[in-house]
Design an enzyme around this catalytic site. Sequence first.
Site, PDB file in Angstrom:
ATOM      1  N   ASN A 217      -8.430  21.701  14.856  1.00  0.00           N
ATOM      2  CA  ASN A 217      -8.722  20.311  14.508  1.00  0.00           C
ATOM      3  C   ASN A 217     -10.101  20.010  15.061  1.00  0.00           C
ATOM      4  O   ASN A 217     -10.380  20.339  16.208  1.00  0.00           O
ATOM      5  CB  ASN A 217      -7.655  19.406  15.151  1.00  0.00           C
ATOM      6  CG  ASN A 217      -7.907  17.942  14.883  1.00  0.00           C
ATOM      7  OD1 ASN A 217      -8.695  17.589  14.016  1.00  0.00           O
ATOM      8  ND2 ASN A 217      -7.216  17.088  15.625  1.00  0.00           N
ATOM      9  N   GLY A 218     -10.974  19.401  14.254  1.00  0.00           N
ATOM     10  CA  GLY A 218     -12.338  19.111  14.698  1.00  0.00           C
ATOM     11  C   GLY A 218     -13.331  19.763  13.757  1.00  0.00           C
ATOM     12  O   GLY A 218     -12.979  20.159  12.646  1.00  0.00           O
TER      13      GLY A 218
ATOM     14  N   HIS B 253     -22.625 -18.373  -2.247  1.00  0.00           N
ATOM     15  CA  HIS B 253     -23.959 -17.753  -2.194  1.00  0.00           C
ATOM     16  C   HIS B 253     -24.011 -16.457  -2.989  1.00  0.00           C
ATOM     17  O   HIS B 253     -24.784 -15.564  -2.669  1.00  0.00           O
ATOM     18  CB  HIS B 253     -24.358 -17.519  -0.732  1.00  0.00           C
ATOM     19  CG  HIS B 253     -24.423 -18.785   0.056  1.00  0.00           C
ATOM     20  ND1 HIS B 253     -25.458 -19.686  -0.059  1.00  0.00           N
ATOM     21  CD2 HIS B 253     -23.546 -19.347   0.924  1.00  0.00           C
ATOM     22  CE1 HIS B 253     -25.232 -20.727   0.715  1.00  0.00           C
ATOM     23  NE2 HIS B 253     -24.065 -20.549   1.321  1.00  0.00           N
TER      24      HIS B 253
ATOM     25  N   TRP C  19      -6.037  17.375   7.349  1.00  0.00           N
ATOM     26  CA  TRP C  19      -6.796  16.302   6.689  1.00  0.00           C
ATOM     27  C   TRP C  19      -8.162  16.905   6.432  1.00  0.00           C
ATOM     28  O   TRP C  19      -8.917  17.176   7.364  1.00  0.00           O
ATOM     29  CB  TRP C  19      -6.895  15.088   7.618  1.00  0.00           C
ATOM     30  CG  TRP C  19      -7.463  13.868   6.980  1.00  0.00           C
ATOM     31  CD1 TRP C  19      -6.790  12.933   6.247  1.00  0.00           C
ATOM     32  CD2 TRP C  19      -8.823  13.407   7.045  1.00  0.00           C
ATOM     33  NE1 TRP C  19      -7.654  11.934   5.842  1.00  0.00           N
ATOM     34  CE2 TRP C  19      -8.907  12.207   6.321  1.00  0.00           C
ATOM     35  CE3 TRP C  19      -9.982  13.902   7.633  1.00  0.00           C
ATOM     36  CZ2 TRP C  19     -10.082  11.482   6.173  1.00  0.00           C
ATOM     37  CZ3 TRP C  19     -11.165  13.185   7.481  1.00  0.00           C
ATOM     38  CH2 TRP C  19     -11.206  11.986   6.762  1.00  0.00           C
TER      39      TRP C  19
ATOM     40  N   GLU D 224      -9.218  -8.262   7.673  1.00  0.00           N
ATOM     41  CA  GLU D 224      -8.173  -7.318   8.069  1.00  0.00           C
ATOM     42  C   GLU D 224      -7.059  -7.238   7.011  1.00  0.00           C
ATOM     43  O   GLU D 224      -6.579  -6.148   6.674  1.00  0.00           O
ATOM     44  CB  GLU D 224      -7.610  -7.709   9.451  1.00  0.00           C
ATOM     45  CG  GLU D 224      -6.327  -7.030   9.874  1.00  0.00           C
ATOM     46  CD  GLU D 224      -6.359  -5.500   9.854  1.00  0.00           C
ATOM     47  OE1 GLU D 224      -7.425  -4.905   9.656  1.00  0.00           O
ATOM     48  OE2 GLU D 224      -5.274  -4.905   9.989  1.00  0.00           O
TER      49      GLU D 224
ATOM     50  N   LYS E  24      -5.765  -4.094   4.607  1.00  0.00           N
ATOM     51  CA  LYS E  24      -4.373  -3.646   4.405  1.00  0.00           C
ATOM     52  C   LYS E  24      -4.142  -3.388   2.919  1.00  0.00           C
ATOM     53  O   LYS E  24      -3.541  -2.390   2.536  1.00  0.00           O
ATOM     54  CB  LYS E  24      -3.356  -4.692   4.884  1.00  0.00           C
ATOM     55  CG  LYS E  24      -3.343  -5.059   6.355  1.00  0.00           C
ATOM     56  CD  LYS E  24      -3.121  -3.938   7.302  1.00  0.00           C
ATOM     57  CE  LYS E  24      -4.398  -3.307   7.759  1.00  0.00           C
ATOM     58  NZ  LYS E  24      -4.375  -2.401   8.859  1.00  0.00           N
TER      59      LYS E  24
ATOM     60  N   ARG F 111      -1.215  12.211  11.020  1.00  0.00           N
ATOM     61  CA  ARG F 111      -2.601  12.533  11.372  1.00  0.00           C
ATOM     62  C   ARG F 111      -3.351  13.172  10.199  1.00  0.00           C
ATOM     63  O   ARG F 111      -4.562  13.377  10.270  1.00  0.00           O
ATOM     64  CB  ARG F 111      -2.620  13.495  12.551  1.00  0.00           C
ATOM     65  CG  ARG F 111      -1.907  12.967  13.766  1.00  0.00           C
ATOM     66  CD  ARG F 111      -1.925  13.991  14.862  1.00  0.00           C
ATOM     67  NE  ARG F 111      -3.264  14.219  15.341  1.00  0.00           N
ATOM     68  CZ  ARG F 111      -3.861  13.512  16.293  1.00  0.00           C
ATOM     69  NH1 ARG F 111      -3.204  12.553  16.899  1.00  0.00           N
ATOM     70  NH2 ARG F 111      -5.097  13.764  16.662  1.00  0.00           N
TER      71      ARG F 111
ATOM     72  N   LYS G  80      -4.336   8.888  10.555  1.00  0.00           N
ATOM     73  CA  LYS G  80      -4.091   7.863  11.574  1.00  0.00           C
ATOM     74  C   LYS G  80      -5.225   7.768  12.592  1.00  0.00           C
ATOM     75  O   LYS G  80      -5.671   6.682  12.924  1.00  0.00           O
ATOM     76  CB  LYS G  80      -2.771   8.175  12.286  1.00  0.00           C
ATOM     77  CG  LYS G  80      -2.341   7.129  13.303  1.00  0.00           C
ATOM     78  CD  LYS G  80      -1.861   5.879  12.629  1.00  0.00           C
ATOM     79  CE  LYS G  80      -1.458   4.797  13.591  1.00  0.00           C
ATOM     80  NZ  LYS G  80      -1.433   3.487  12.931  1.00  0.00           N
TER      81      LYS G  80
ATOM     82  N   CYS H  73      -5.714  15.759  11.283  1.00  0.00           N
ATOM     83  CA  CYS H  73      -5.064  17.064  11.420  1.00  0.00           C
ATOM     84  C   CYS H  73      -4.122  17.049  12.615  1.00  0.00           C
ATOM     85  O   CYS H  73      -4.412  16.450  13.645  1.00  0.00           O
ATOM     86  CB  CYS H  73      -6.020  18.230  11.614  1.00  0.00           C
ATOM     87  SG  CYS H  73      -7.193  18.443  10.305  1.00  0.00           S
TER      88      CYS H  73
ATOM     89  N   GLU I 214      -5.951  -0.217   1.768  1.00  0.00           N
ATOM     90  CA  GLU I 214      -5.392   1.020   2.327  1.00  0.00           C
ATOM     91  C   GLU I 214      -4.055   1.383   1.693  1.00  0.00           C
ATOM     92  O   GLU I 214      -3.809   2.535   1.385  1.00  0.00           O
ATOM     93  CB  GLU I 214      -5.121   0.845   3.825  1.00  0.00           C
ATOM     94  CG  GLU I 214      -6.326   0.852   4.695  1.00  0.00           C
ATOM     95  CD  GLU I 214      -5.927   0.708   6.155  1.00  0.00           C
ATOM     96  OE1 GLU I 214      -6.259   1.588   6.931  1.00  0.00           O
ATOM     97  OE2 GLU I 214      -5.286  -0.296   6.512  1.00  0.00           O
TER      98      GLU I 214
HETATM   99  C1  AGP Z   1      -6.058   0.783  10.209  1.00  0.00           C
HETATM  100  O1  AGP Z   1      -5.087   0.377   9.307  1.00  0.00           O
HETATM  101  C2  AGP Z   1      -6.800   1.971   9.789  1.00  0.00           C
HETATM  102  N1  AGP Z   1      -5.943   3.078   9.650  1.00  0.00           N
HETATM  103  C3  AGP Z   1      -8.121   2.268  10.498  1.00  0.00           C
HETATM  104  O2  AGP Z   1      -9.052   1.342  10.058  1.00  0.00           O
HETATM  105  C4  AGP Z   1      -8.111   2.262  12.035  1.00  0.00           C
HETATM  106  O3  AGP Z   1      -7.922   0.974  12.505  1.00  0.00           O
HETATM  107  C5  AGP Z   1      -9.444   2.824  12.562  1.00  0.00           C
HETATM  108  O4  AGP Z   1      -9.592   4.146  12.126  1.00  0.00           O
HETATM  109  C6  AGP Z   1      -9.570   2.740  14.061  1.00  0.00           C
HETATM  110  O5  AGP Z   1      -8.527   3.381  14.696  1.00  0.00           O
HETATM  111  P1  AGP Z   1      -8.189   3.155  16.228  1.00  0.00           P
HETATM  112  O6  AGP Z   1      -7.697   1.760  16.397  1.00  0.00           O
HETATM  113  O7  AGP Z   1      -7.147   4.175  16.520  1.00  0.00           O
HETATM  114  O8  AGP Z   1      -9.461   3.387  16.990  1.00  0.00           O
END
Ligand code: AGP
Length: 606
Positions: A100-101, A499, A74, A476, A480, A27, A601, A2, A483
């Site tokens: 927000n929260g 395994h 969000w 990682e 990507k 956000r 984000k 948010c 996501e």
């Molecule tokens: C990364 O592509 C993601 N959006 C997500 O996993 C992110 O890395 C995670 O939420 C942690 O965020 P931060 O690095 O801001 O703590």
Amino acid sequence: MCGISGVVGLKSISNLLFEGVRNLEYRGYDSCGVALMNKTRLIIKKDVGGVEEFYRKHNILQLKSKIGIAHTRWATHGKVTQNNTHPFTSRDGNFALVHNGIISNYRPLKDQLQKEGFKFFSETDTEILAHLLEKFFKRSQNVEQAFVKMLSLIEGTFALAFISSHLPEQIFCAKRESPLMLGIGDEIKFVGSDFNAFIDHTKNAVILDDGEYAILSRDTYVVKNILSKEEVTKPITKIEWDSETSKKEGYPHYMLKEIYEQPQTISNALDMETSELDEIVDWFAKSRNTYFLGVGTSFYVAKYAKYIFSRLAQEFFPSISSDEFMVLANVKKQSLVFAISQSGETFDTLSALKHVKSRGARTVAIVNVMGSSIARLVDKVVLQRSGPEICVISTKTALSQMVILTLLAMKFALKKKIITRKTYNLHLRALRDLPAIIQGILNERSGFIHRLASRYSGNRNWLYLGRGVYYPIALETALKMKEVAYIHAEGMSSGFLKHGTLAMIDDDVFSIVFVPPPEDKVLYEATLHSIEEIRARSGFVLGIHFTPPRKNQDLYSEELILPSMPPLTAPLIHLVTGQLFAYFTATSLKCDIDKPRSLAKSVTVA
Ligand code: AGP
């Protein structure tokens, strides 16, 4: 998680409010709303959808007002509907509030308000706040007193802002465990979830701390403590980021722009004052047990750190995902906890660090956002200087964090006399060569990666495989793919494959294998074995590697050959190719690249 934006100025602020909330859209982007003031009457508009669509559909820029608040949501409590969209108004229409929260005790408060005759139109935890303001204003006839009373009752986390027709030239805001800051201009004041809400208009920020509230008017502002109601003198933080770096600069998406910025962000990381890192190296040496901490991409960076510290400095420092940290880590006074967070606001990481601090242990963090909650909480912060990362998907910040952690591992190895100064310098050379090599990949290989990604974009299942330090790279880069392209991609250590998961190999399950350079003999040979296992079952393998296969010409179904690299930096090149592969797969599938569905984000809720 948010975005809140608010502006109070001398002239109409509709366009500034629009820019502010649009810049915060990364956000959260489920729905959007604004509250503006027409003389002393509040105008509220809200709808589902993104910021630009909402502004266009409701002609918001035509509404003239010198004060306003806006919100991009969000969803946490309540579905994505117009009724659940912020701002929320009080029953009498005199207060409009964005939040927000999560208000954890909203249910009993809502029950009480309902008994008193207040009606609710949303499923959110936020709506009670507007009603509470009305209720307490009726008693005191004082907006600030009503605000403080409301704040004293609510539990949970919040960054919130409201305007009221009772005081039509002031914005009220408060914060607890969700970020909120003020932008201080001449004859104009801003409030925002982060700098992006006002970076185009002022670089002077006041970062609110937990338990503080602020009252802004166009020519003045005051910050007070919620409990004592006493005024707090706050320093002005100068924002170092340039607003231009927050723009797309001709790239079709922020994700691509940020991938292309990586040569520069690595150089920035390597230009860091070495004394900043030396103190941390001393702390590694003194700590009884050290943990790396992070979540999502940052957890995979932490996992990478685990391998690189084991390899270079012969130290085993466990990496733990922030959401599991408290049930798993055994933190003592002499422990050191090293957190990794791009935003510096991630709730799980912040909570874990607070727990660590309560145990009296030392804390360090690599963070990209200055003034963020984690940056201010830890004993020592390394600001990675990657510049704003706007795409929800982390790319440049992760790579830069890996470079900084490699440098720290090298320094620790040197201090422990595990490597000589000569070897250290060779490693440093390899790191310094990285920006040019990555630039070469971006210039020369991205077209090939694009074609490859388009060709296989119809495939719905990928296994991402790597051994040793290539395992976190596999995790990682698989993240990507999930996501940005919403494709099932499972990151795994390739030794683990036989395994169980090997049973999955068929015409519909494709594998990407990150092959180390042949100089990394043990890992290289082991990785080739895994590839053979897949090929023996007629499985498809896209091999990303540094040399053409010597004997077995049909080892790979497809291959991507990279320039030869020293083993130290080879995994980082794989990371870049994996980022590009995910990006181009997603563009082939016409996905929403910078704002993937359901994500935000910075995840500032539990
Ligand atoms: C990364 O592509 C993601 N959006 C997500 O996993 C992110 O890395 C995670 O939420 C942690 O965020 P931060 O690095 O801001 O703590």
